[in-house]
Design an enzyme around this catalytic site. Structure first.
Site, PDB file in Angstrom:
ATOM      1  N   TYR A 143       0.669  -1.074  -0.038  1.00  0.00           N
ATOM      2  CA  TYR A 143       0.053  -0.124  -0.037  1.00  0.00           C
ATOM      3  C   TYR A 143       0.707   1.200   0.125  1.00  0.00           C
ATOM      4  CZ  TYR A 143      -3.991  -2.922   1.305  1.00  0.00           C
ATOM      5  OH  TYR A 143      -5.165  -3.997   0.838  1.00  0.00           O
ATOM      6  N   LYS A 192       3.689 -15.344   2.773  1.00  0.00           N
ATOM      7  CA  LYS A 192       3.730 -15.979   1.697  1.00  0.00           C
ATOM      8  C   LYS A 192       4.938 -16.635   1.167  1.00  0.00           C
ATOM      9  CE  LYS A 192       1.175 -18.007  -1.791  1.00  0.00           C
ATOM     10  NZ  LYS A 192       0.302 -19.318  -1.544  1.00  0.00           N
ATOM     11  N   ASP A 224      -2.913 -18.187   2.100  1.00  0.00           N
ATOM     12  CA  ASP A 224      -3.996 -18.933   1.524  1.00  0.00           C
ATOM     13  C   ASP A 224      -4.505 -19.988   2.536  1.00  0.00           C
ATOM     14  OD1 ASP A 224      -1.581 -20.108   1.245  1.00  0.00           O
ATOM     15  OD2 ASP A 224      -2.027 -20.698  -0.631  1.00  0.00           O
ATOM     16  N   ASP A 248      -5.260  -6.782   6.134  1.00  0.00           N
ATOM     17  CA  ASP A 248      -6.577  -5.984   5.523  1.00  0.00           C
ATOM     18  C   ASP A 248      -7.574  -6.858   5.252  1.00  0.00           C
ATOM     19  OD1 ASP A 248      -8.259  -4.258   4.385  1.00  0.00           O
ATOM     20  OD2 ASP A 248      -6.878  -3.549   2.869  1.00  0.00           O
ATOM     21  N   ASP A 252     -11.081  -8.520   7.777  1.00  0.00           N
ATOM     22  CA  ASP A 252     -12.158  -8.519   7.081  1.00  0.00           C
ATOM     23  C   ASP A 252     -13.172  -9.898   7.216  1.00  0.00           C
ATOM     24  OD1 ASP A 252     -12.412  -5.746   6.988  1.00  0.00           O
ATOM     25  OD2 ASP A 252     -12.335  -5.564   4.854  1.00  0.00           O
TER      26      ASP A 252
END
Length: 323
Positions: A143, A192, A224, A248, A252
């Protein structure tokens, strides 16, 4: 008598409605328990664009820096959706995080008993309780990395850069371990590392920092797999430590498991305990101005403000019990 100064960023949509209720609760806590509290309203997001032409005015940043903590509602809405990226309301949110050094985002996810039936997961999967804390790095990663567009031979491509330094990972890792020590003593670092070099550095650094916290049980999980495990067996997690973009998404997912994204609070902390506190839901422009938005996530954010920035832990606990 102790006295605290809070900068209030009501923002857009339902922001003014929900923040007003949270401020009433903070006033009540101050009156009942013998400390002073004052609020200063400032602009952030779409309302700031309308008033000043930019999503994050300098006056807002200066007010926040003079404060003991910041309480935020929500930013964004249909009205500003067609603006360029750097001029959108969300750019103000990224900007205030960077300007105030808010590097660690705490997102607790727990399920309230009356909302248990609202969770998309079966009761036997949720178990007796859902109680997970996501510690998300907030001012680094993709970001905030280099981004842009290129054209080569008439073909346009775009790029965003995921980049982390060792000091950035170290400081948020220590927050994660400290939180785990105050909870059930388990930390799962999510990355990851089988694909991304930035994740390999993340994992190496977290393993090294773990040596400072021998009482915390450290595990690692690919993002994942973590997203799958959260819907398979969320009770296995205590503290999840992860990067900006992974945090993020996963937080959620957790909010939906809890029954409603509209019921969860968050804290974004800088060094020394200063923080910005906000509900994790959006500005809900479709119901703005009707005074029907549920303010409980913002009230719980105010409780986190009392706990983490002001040190008024007993008052925080009373608010959470009331909710």
């Amino acid at each position: 008598m102790k006295s605290y100064r809070i900068t209030v960023l009501k923002g857009d949509g339902i922001g003014p409605e929900i923040v007003t209720e949270a401020c009433r609760v903070l006033d009540c806590a101050a009156e009942k328990h013998g400390f002073g509290i004052s609020f200063e309203d400032q602009l952030l997001g779409g309302c700031a664009i309308d008033a000043t032409g930019e999503p994050l005015p300098a006056a807002t940043v200066e007010s926040c820096r003079r404060s003991d903590a910041v309480l935020l509602g929500a930013v964004g809405g249909y009205k500003w959706d067609n603006l360029p990226g750097k001029q959108r309301p969300e750019a103000g949110l990224l900007g205030i995080r960077s300007a105030l050094g808010l590097f660690a985002n705490l997102r607790p996810a727990h399920i309230f008993e009356p909302l248990r039936a609202a969770s998309p997961l079966r009761a036997n999967i949720i178990g007796d309780a859902l109680d997970v804390l996501v510690v998300r790095e907030l001012t680094g990663g993709i970001y905030f990395g280099v981004r842009g567009r290129e054209e080569n031979g008439g073909v346009v491509s775009a790029f965003d850069t995921e980049r982390y330094s060792v000091p950035e990972i170290e400081r948020v890792a220590r927050v994660g371990f400290e939180m785990a020590m105050k909870r059930r003593g388990k930390l799962c670092s999510v990355d990851k590392a089988n694909v991304l070099e930035s994740s390999r550095l993340w994992r190496e650094t977290v393993i090294r920092i773990a040596q400072e916290y021998p009482s915390v049980e450290l595990s690692h999980m690919y993002v994942d797999n973590c997203s799958m495990q959260l819907v398979r067996n969320p009770g296995q997690f205590d503290v999840i430590l992860t990067s900006n973009i992974f945090g993020d998404i996963l937080s959620d997912e957790l909010s939906m498991i809890s029954g409603s994204i509209g019921m969860l609070a968050s804290a974004s902390l800088a060094t020394g305990g200063f923080g910005l506190f906000e509900p994790i839901h959006g500005s809900a422009p479709d119901i703005a101005g009707q005074d029907i938005a549920n303010p409980l996530a913002t009230i719980l954010s105010a409780a986190m403000l009392l706990r983490y920035s002001l040190g008024e832990t007993k008052d925080a606990e009373k608010i959470e019990t009331a909710v």
